[in-house]
Write an enzyme that holds these catalytic residues in place. Sequence first.
Site, PDB file in Angstrom:
ATOM      1  N   CYS A 180     -10.220  -6.067   3.035  1.00  0.00           N
ATOM      2  CA  CYS A 180      -9.059  -5.564   3.375  1.00  0.00           C
ATOM      3  C   CYS A 180      -9.643  -4.411   4.054  1.00  0.00           C
ATOM      4  O   CYS A 180      -9.465  -3.467   2.248  1.00  0.00           O
ATOM      5  CB  CYS A 180      -7.789  -6.035   2.747  1.00  0.00           C
ATOM      6  SG  CYS A 180      -6.512  -5.460   3.781  1.00  0.00           S
ATOM      7  N   GLY A 181      -9.769  -3.135   5.192  1.00  0.00           N
ATOM      8  CA  GLY A 181      -9.752  -2.090   4.938  1.00  0.00           C
ATOM      9  C   GLY A 181      -8.546  -1.222   4.873  1.00  0.00           C
ATOM     10  O   GLY A 181      -8.538  -0.345   3.771  1.00  0.00           O
ATOM     11  N   HIS A 182      -7.625  -1.301   5.591  1.00  0.00           N
ATOM     12  CA  HIS A 182      -6.566  -0.695   4.877  1.00  0.00           C
ATOM     13  C   HIS A 182      -6.240  -1.351   2.929  1.00  0.00           C
ATOM     14  O   HIS A 182      -5.602   0.365   2.668  1.00  0.00           O
ATOM     15  CB  HIS A 182      -5.233  -1.520   6.059  1.00  0.00           C
ATOM     16  CG  HIS A 182      -4.263  -2.135   5.508  1.00  0.00           C
ATOM     17  ND1 HIS A 182      -4.288  -3.786   4.935  1.00  0.00           N
ATOM     18  CD2 HIS A 182      -3.548  -2.050   3.810  1.00  0.00           C
ATOM     19  CE1 HIS A 182      -3.696  -4.325   4.349  1.00  0.00           C
ATOM     20  NE2 HIS A 182      -2.900  -2.883   3.653  1.00  0.00           N
TER      21      HIS A 182
ATOM     22  N   HIS B  58      -8.118 -14.318  11.915  1.00  0.00           N
ATOM     23  CA  HIS B  58      -7.308 -13.245  12.547  1.00  0.00           C
ATOM     24  C   HIS B  58      -7.514 -12.928  13.848  1.00  0.00           C
ATOM     25  O   HIS B  58      -8.924 -13.129  14.635  1.00  0.00           O
ATOM     26  CB  HIS B  58      -8.498 -11.766  12.209  1.00  0.00           C
ATOM     27  CG  HIS B  58      -8.166 -11.825  10.969  1.00  0.00           C
ATOM     28  ND1 HIS B  58      -8.184 -12.897   9.531  1.00  0.00           N
ATOM     29  CD2 HIS B  58      -6.767 -10.892  10.013  1.00  0.00           C
ATOM     30  CE1 HIS B  58      -7.759 -11.591   8.316  1.00  0.00           C
ATOM     31  NE2 HIS B  58      -6.856 -11.195   8.448  1.00  0.00           N
TER      32      HIS B  58
ATOM     33  N   ASP C 264      -0.420  -6.801  11.640  1.00  0.00           N
ATOM     34  CA  ASP C 264      -1.199  -5.499  11.073  1.00  0.00           C
ATOM     35  C   ASP C 264      -0.232  -4.471  11.739  1.00  0.00           C
ATOM     36  O   ASP C 264      -0.497  -3.890  13.000  1.00  0.00           O
ATOM     37  CB  ASP C 264      -2.855  -5.923  11.186  1.00  0.00           C
ATOM     38  CG  ASP C 264      -3.218  -4.699   9.954  1.00  0.00           C
ATOM     39  OD1 ASP C 264      -2.105  -3.761   9.733  1.00  0.00           O
ATOM     40  OD2 ASP C 264      -3.960  -4.965  10.319  1.00  0.00           O
TER      41      ASP C 264
ATOM     42  N   CYS D 280      -6.437  -2.151  11.641  1.00  0.00           N
ATOM     43  CA  CYS D 280      -6.662  -3.092  10.404  1.00  0.00           C
ATOM     44  C   CYS D 280      -8.164  -2.969  10.198  1.00  0.00           C
ATOM     45  O   CYS D 280      -9.279  -2.713  11.215  1.00  0.00           O
ATOM     46  CB  CYS D 280      -6.802  -4.516  11.340  1.00  0.00           C
ATOM     47  SG  CYS D 280      -7.444  -5.958  10.564  1.00  0.00           S
ATOM     48  N   GLY D 281      -8.212  -3.091   9.227  1.00  0.00           N
ATOM     49  CA  GLY D 281     -10.079  -2.275   8.459  1.00  0.00           C
ATOM     50  C   GLY D 281     -11.187  -2.874   9.035  1.00  0.00           C
ATOM     51  O   GLY D 281     -12.198  -2.897  10.043  1.00  0.00           O
ATOM     52  N   THR D 282     -10.587  -5.012   9.317  1.00  0.00           N
ATOM     53  CA  THR D 282     -11.889  -5.503   8.987  1.00  0.00           C
ATOM     54  C   THR D 282     -11.968  -5.434  10.685  1.00  0.00           C
ATOM     55  O   THR D 282     -12.927  -6.236  11.171  1.00  0.00           O
ATOM     56  CB  THR D 282     -11.904  -6.773   7.936  1.00  0.00           C
ATOM     57  OG1 THR D 282     -10.317  -6.936   8.460  1.00  0.00           O
ATOM     58  CG2 THR D 282     -11.444  -6.129   6.479  1.00  0.00           C
TER      59      THR D 282
HETATM   60  O1  PYC Z   1      -7.042  -3.428   7.123  1.00  0.00           O
HETATM   61  O2  PYC Z   1      -9.045  -5.089   6.851  1.00  0.00           O
HETATM   62  C1  PYC Z   1      -7.632  -5.062   7.154  1.00  0.00           C
HETATM   63  C2  PYC Z   1      -6.278  -5.831   7.274  1.00  0.00           C
HETATM   64  C3  PYC Z   1      -6.892  -7.573   7.027  1.00  0.00           C
HETATM   65  C4  PYC Z   1      -5.752  -7.858   6.800  1.00  0.00           C
HETATM   66  C5  PYC Z   1      -4.068  -6.647   6.921  1.00  0.00           C
HETATM   67  N1  PYC Z   1      -5.411  -5.225   7.077  1.00  0.00           N
END
Ligand code: PYC
Length: 315
Positions: free
Chosen positions: A92-94, A209, A235, A239-241
Site C-alpha cells: 500500500c503506497g499511501h 482494484h 481511494d 493510490c501508490g500501487t
Molecule cells: O496507495 O497503494 C495505495 C493504496 C492501495 C489501496 C489504498 N491505497
Amino acid sequence: MTPVPPIIRVVDSHTEGEPTRVIVDGWPAPAGATMEERREDLRRNADHLRRAVVCEPRGHAAIVGALLTPPVNADSHSGVIFFNNGTYLGMCGHGLIGVVRTLAYLGRLTPGVVRFDTPVGTVSAELNADGSVTIENVAARCHALDVRVEVPGLGVVTGDVGYGGNWFFVTHVSLPLTMANVPELMRTTQAIQDAIDDQGVAGGAPIDHIELSGPAMRADADARNFVLCSGGEYDRSPCGTGTSAAMAILHARGKLALGDEWQQESITGSRFTGWLTEGPGGELIPHIRGTAFVTGEATLRFDPADPFQLGIGSP
Ligand code: PYC
C-alpha cells in the site's frame, strides 16, 4: 483464534487525503517466518481484530490499517501488513508513506533510507527534508493491454491490466472524475469489478482494484484518477500501487520513459509524483513521493460487554 486484547493503541494519519491507521501497541504478533505466512495467520486467526480496528464503530470504510511486525530481513526496519475494511493488501503506497510519518512522529524512525518487509516483497522509504516521503515499491509490470470486459449496463469496457503491489484494471470512462460524481463512479467501477470477477479476464489475473484515468484538473498534473479499492471503498489519494501499475502500463505503451516524472492527481485533487527506474534484472521499479500528516492518536478499547466489540456487522 487470536484473543481480543483489552486495548490496542493506534496512530492515525492521512496521505494525500487517504487515511492510515498504524497499530503501535497491543495487537498480538502474527505467527509465521515470512510476511506471507503472517498475513495468512491474520486472515485465518485474527480477522476479527482487522474488523474491530478499521470498521465502524471505531473506524470507517476508507481506513487502511497497518500492522507492524518484527522484520524478516536483517536489514529491514520492520515488517508491515496492510488491511482494509474487507481484506488484506499486498502493498500500500499511501499506507507506507503514513507508516513512515507515524514512525518519525513517534521517534522510531532511523535516518536515511529505511526498508520494510511486506507480503509481496521488501520496499524502502525515506523521509525527505520537506516532510514528504519517497517510497521505492516492489517491481511493477504491465500484464495485458486492451483487455475487453462485458459489463452489464455499460457494454464492452476496454482496459489494461497492471501490477504495482496490488492488481489493477486501468480504463477510461466518459464520466468526469469529479467529487460530485463519486456515487456514479463507485457504481461504475463496482460493476466493472463484478464483471471481471465473473468473467476471469487476462488469464485470471487476481484484479481487485479498478482505476479510472482521465484528464488532469490541476495545471501541475499529468492525469487524474479514481480508484476503487479491494474493500469496495474509493481511494482519496492517487493510490501508490495504482500509480505504480499505471506507470508500468504507460511505459509499455511508450508514453513514459525511465526517469521521467509522472504527476498523478487523485479524485480529491491531491497529487503523487512518480517515476520508474530499471532494477538489476531489468524490472521496472516505481518510486512515489507524497506527504502524510498525523491526525490523531487513540487507545481503542474492546469491552466484552459491548455488542459491537468486534465491529458492526461482524459475524
Ligand atoms: O496507495 O497503494 C495505495 C493504496 C492501495 C489501496 C489504498 N491505497
